[in-house]
Scaffold this motif. Structure first.
Motif, PDB file in Angstrom:
ATOM      1  N   UNK A  41       0.749  -1.196  -0.069  1.00 36.74           N
ATOM      2  CA  UNK A  41      -0.028  -0.188  -0.043  1.00 36.74           C
ATOM      3  C   UNK A  41       0.706   1.378   0.219  1.00 36.74           C
ATOM      4  N   UNK A  42       1.918   1.307   0.816  1.00 34.56           N
ATOM      5  CA  UNK A  42       2.791   2.110   0.757  1.00 34.56           C
ATOM      6  C   UNK A  42       3.333   2.684  -0.368  1.00 34.56           C
ATOM      7  N   UNK A  43       3.933   1.600  -1.068  1.00 32.22           N
ATOM      8  CA  UNK A  43       4.718   1.905  -2.248  1.00 32.22           C
ATOM      9  C   UNK A  43       3.805   2.354  -3.312  1.00 32.22           C
ATOM     10  N   UNK A  44       2.664   1.500  -3.405  1.00 33.96           N
ATOM     11  CA  UNK A  44       1.733   1.778  -4.336  1.00 33.96           C
ATOM     12  C   UNK A  44       1.015   3.173  -4.386  1.00 33.96           C
ATOM     13  N   UNK A  45       0.764   3.844  -3.452  1.00 33.19           N
ATOM     14  CA  UNK A  45       0.322   5.159  -3.177  1.00 33.19           C
ATOM     15  C   UNK A  45       1.287   6.013  -3.287  1.00 33.19           C
ATOM     16  N   UNK A  46       2.694   5.776  -2.904  1.00 36.01           N
ATOM     17  CA  UNK A  46       3.590   6.713  -3.436  1.00 36.01           C
ATOM     18  C   UNK A  46       3.817   6.781  -4.671  1.00 36.01           C
ATOM     19  N   UNK A  48       1.669   6.565  -7.145  1.00 38.31           N
ATOM     20  CA  UNK A  48       0.676   7.137  -7.447  1.00 38.31           C
ATOM     21  C   UNK A  48       0.843   8.747  -7.262  1.00 38.31           C
ATOM     22  N   UNK A  49       1.088   8.856  -6.023  1.00 33.89           N
ATOM     23  CA  UNK A  49       1.222  10.504  -5.984  1.00 33.89           C
ATOM     24  C   UNK A  49       2.446  11.299  -6.449  1.00 33.89           C
ATOM     25  N   UNK A  50       3.500  10.547  -6.720  1.00 34.39           N
ATOM     26  CA  UNK A  50       4.598  10.841  -7.563  1.00 34.39           C
ATOM     27  C   UNK A  50       4.002  11.176  -8.946  1.00 34.39           C
ATOM     28  N   UNK A  51       3.202  10.418  -9.345  1.00 31.67           N
ATOM     29  CA  UNK A  51       3.050  10.610 -10.842  1.00 31.67           C
ATOM     30  C   UNK A  51       2.050  11.972 -10.907  1.00 31.67           C
ATOM     31  N   UNK A  52       1.281  12.284  -9.829  1.00 36.19           N
ATOM     32  CA  UNK A  52       0.317  13.507  -9.600  1.00 36.19           C
ATOM     33  C   UNK A  52       1.417  14.621  -9.443  1.00 36.19           C
ATOM     34  N   UNK A  53       2.418  14.535  -8.869  1.00 35.62           N
ATOM     35  CA  UNK A  53       3.437  15.614  -8.562  1.00 35.62           C
ATOM     36  C   UNK A  53       4.197  16.090  -9.968  1.00 35.62           C
ATOM     37  N   UNK A  54       4.513  15.190 -10.753  1.00 36.45           N
ATOM     38  CA  UNK A  54       5.241  15.207 -11.973  1.00 36.45           C
ATOM     39  C   UNK A  54       4.330  15.860 -13.048  1.00 36.45           C
ATOM     40  N   UNK A  55       2.935  15.820 -13.090  1.00 33.01           N
ATOM     41  CA  UNK A  55       2.091  16.426 -13.894  1.00 33.01           C
ATOM     42  C   UNK A  55       1.645  17.699 -13.527  1.00 33.01           C
TER      43      UNK A  55
END
Length: 58
Positions: A41-46, A48-55
Motif C-alpha cells: 500500500x505504501x509503495x503503490x500510493x507513493x 501514484x502520488x509521485x505521478x501527480x507531482x510530475x504532472x
C-alpha cells in the motif's frame, strides 16, 4: 478519485480482511503478510502520488 487509488484501497481492504479473518489458521505467517500488505500500500500510493507531482510541474 482516481480509479487506481480506489482499486488499490479496495484490494487492500479485502486482503486485510482475509489476513485478520484467518489469523488463527495463518499462525506465524500473519506478521510477514501484514508487513507485506503495508509495504504494498505504501509503495503503490507513493507511486501514484509521485505521478501527480510530475504532472503539476509541467
Amino acid at each position: 478519485m482516481n480509479k487506481k487509488i480506489l482499486l488499490t484501497l479496495a484490494l487492500t481492504l479485502i486482503l486485510a480482511w482475509g489476513i485478520f479473518h484467518f489469523k488463527t489458521q495463518l499462525g506465524l505467517l500473519i506478521l510477514p503478510l501484514f508487513i507485506g500488505l503495508v509495504l504494498f500500500v505504501t509503495l503503490r500510493l507513493y507511486r501514484l502520488m509521485e505521478k501527480d507531482d510530475g504532472s503539476n510541474e509541467r
